[in-house]
Design an enzyme around this catalytic site. Structure first.
Site, PDB file in Angstrom:
ATOM      1  N   HIS A  40       0.417  -1.983  -2.978  1.00  0.00           N
ATOM      2  CA  HIS A  40       0.461  -1.114  -1.806  1.00  0.00           C
ATOM      3  C   HIS A  40       0.328  -1.902  -0.505  1.00  0.00           C
ATOM      4  O   HIS A  40       0.949  -1.558   0.504  1.00  0.00           O
ATOM      5  CB  HIS A  40      -0.641  -0.065  -1.892  1.00  0.00           C
ATOM      6  CG  HIS A  40      -0.537   1.000  -0.848  1.00  0.00           C
ATOM      7  ND1 HIS A  40       0.559   1.829  -0.726  1.00  0.00           N
ATOM      8  CD2 HIS A  40      -1.391   1.371   0.155  1.00  0.00           C
ATOM      9  CE1 HIS A  40       0.383   2.662   0.283  1.00  0.00           C
ATOM     10  NE2 HIS A  40      -0.776   2.401   0.838  1.00  0.00           N
ATOM     11  N   SER A  70       1.961   3.168   5.272  1.00  0.00           N
ATOM     12  CA  SER A  70       1.205   4.213   4.590  1.00  0.00           C
ATOM     13  C   SER A  70       1.029   5.414   5.535  1.00  0.00           C
ATOM     14  O   SER A  70       2.016   6.020   5.939  1.00  0.00           O
ATOM     15  CB  SER A  70      -0.134   3.637   4.109  1.00  0.00           C
ATOM     16  OG  SER A  70      -0.693   4.434   3.109  1.00  0.00           O
TER      17      SER A  70
END
Length: 251
Positions: free
Chosen positions: A226, A92
């Site tokens: 995610h 990320s």
């Protein structure tokens, strides 16, 4: 204290390892996020985790002035050590930081990583968007819980929030205000890894990382959202341990 000791944590030293894997955390993350990876990693690799300022044992340290300053500090710390090959892995926000560290290592320190592995992040030239860093504390906690990387119980306590939320907000600011600046691109293979159900990045967005590499590129899609890497750590470690593909013209 040396820059290495300030910025980097090595839980399982392997002086004889062939290469060093540098792990960069997500927004709000810390070195402890990768605590279990060091021992589980291939014995040919030594894991080193970046500790961003403003958390854990660096709680009192001021936040980085911006992405360029953060990448410079990390690259400078890495340059203090031996010349073993470097693999960069970031998840990320960490993917953006890893990318900028790779560029800085090459342009400032004449060091090219042997591989850049970017996880759960769209390509740098894609507008990042988002305004989580401007939200209320409650809204930020809600966003973190929806992403799946943080326990809601942990941030329910006001005292705990006061410790963790400043770094989380700052990390989101770094990610959401990042703007790609044209310049040298990493002269190494880039592997992009995403979760099949990630709402933050899709396959088309992840494939655009190819535009930022002068070396081979591959896309890996693993089951999950995610934070797929919480359940798929073994698969990610396998990607990190892959042989480095040869560039065109190499024998």
């Amino acid at each position: 204290m040396s820059a290495w000791a300030t910025w980097l944590r090595c839980r399982v030293p392997r002086p004889a390892a062939e290469a060093r894997v540098v792990l960069l955390p997500h927004a709000g993350g810390a070195a402890s996020f990768y605590a279990d990876w060091a021992a589980a990693m291939s014995p040919t690799l030594e894991a080193v985790t970046v500790q961003y300022p403003g958390r854990e044992d660096r709680l009192a340290d001021p936040f980085a002035m911006g992405m360029a300053a953060l990448a410079e500090d990390i690259a400078s710390a890495l340059s203090e050590q031996d010349s073993r090959p470097i693999v960069l892995f970031g998840h990320s926000l960490g993917a953006l930081v890893a990318y900028e560290v790779a560029r800085t290592l090459e342009s400032r320190y004449c060091t090219t990583p042997v591989r850049l592995v970017v996880s759960g992040r769209r390509a740098p030239s894609d507008p990042p968007g988002g305004a989580v860093h401007l939200m209320s504390d409650d809204a930020i906690v809600k966003e973190l819980i929806e992403l799946g990387g943080t326990s809601g119980d942990l941030l329910a306590d006001p005292d705990t929030r006061s410790v963790f939320l400043p770094a989380i907000r700052e990390d989101f600011r770094l990610a959401e205000t990042y703007r790609h600046v044209a310049g040298v691109e990493p002269n190494c293979p880039i592997s992009s890894v995403i979760g099949s159900e990630d709402t933050e990045v899709n396959a088309a967005q992840a494939k655009r990382w190819v535009e930022h590499s002068r070396g081979p590129f591959d896309l890996n899609i693993l089951p999950g959202g995610h934070f797929y890497l919480l359940e798929q750590a073994e698969a990610v470690l396998d990607i990190l341990a892959r042989p480095v593909p040869m560039k065109k013209g190499e024998q």
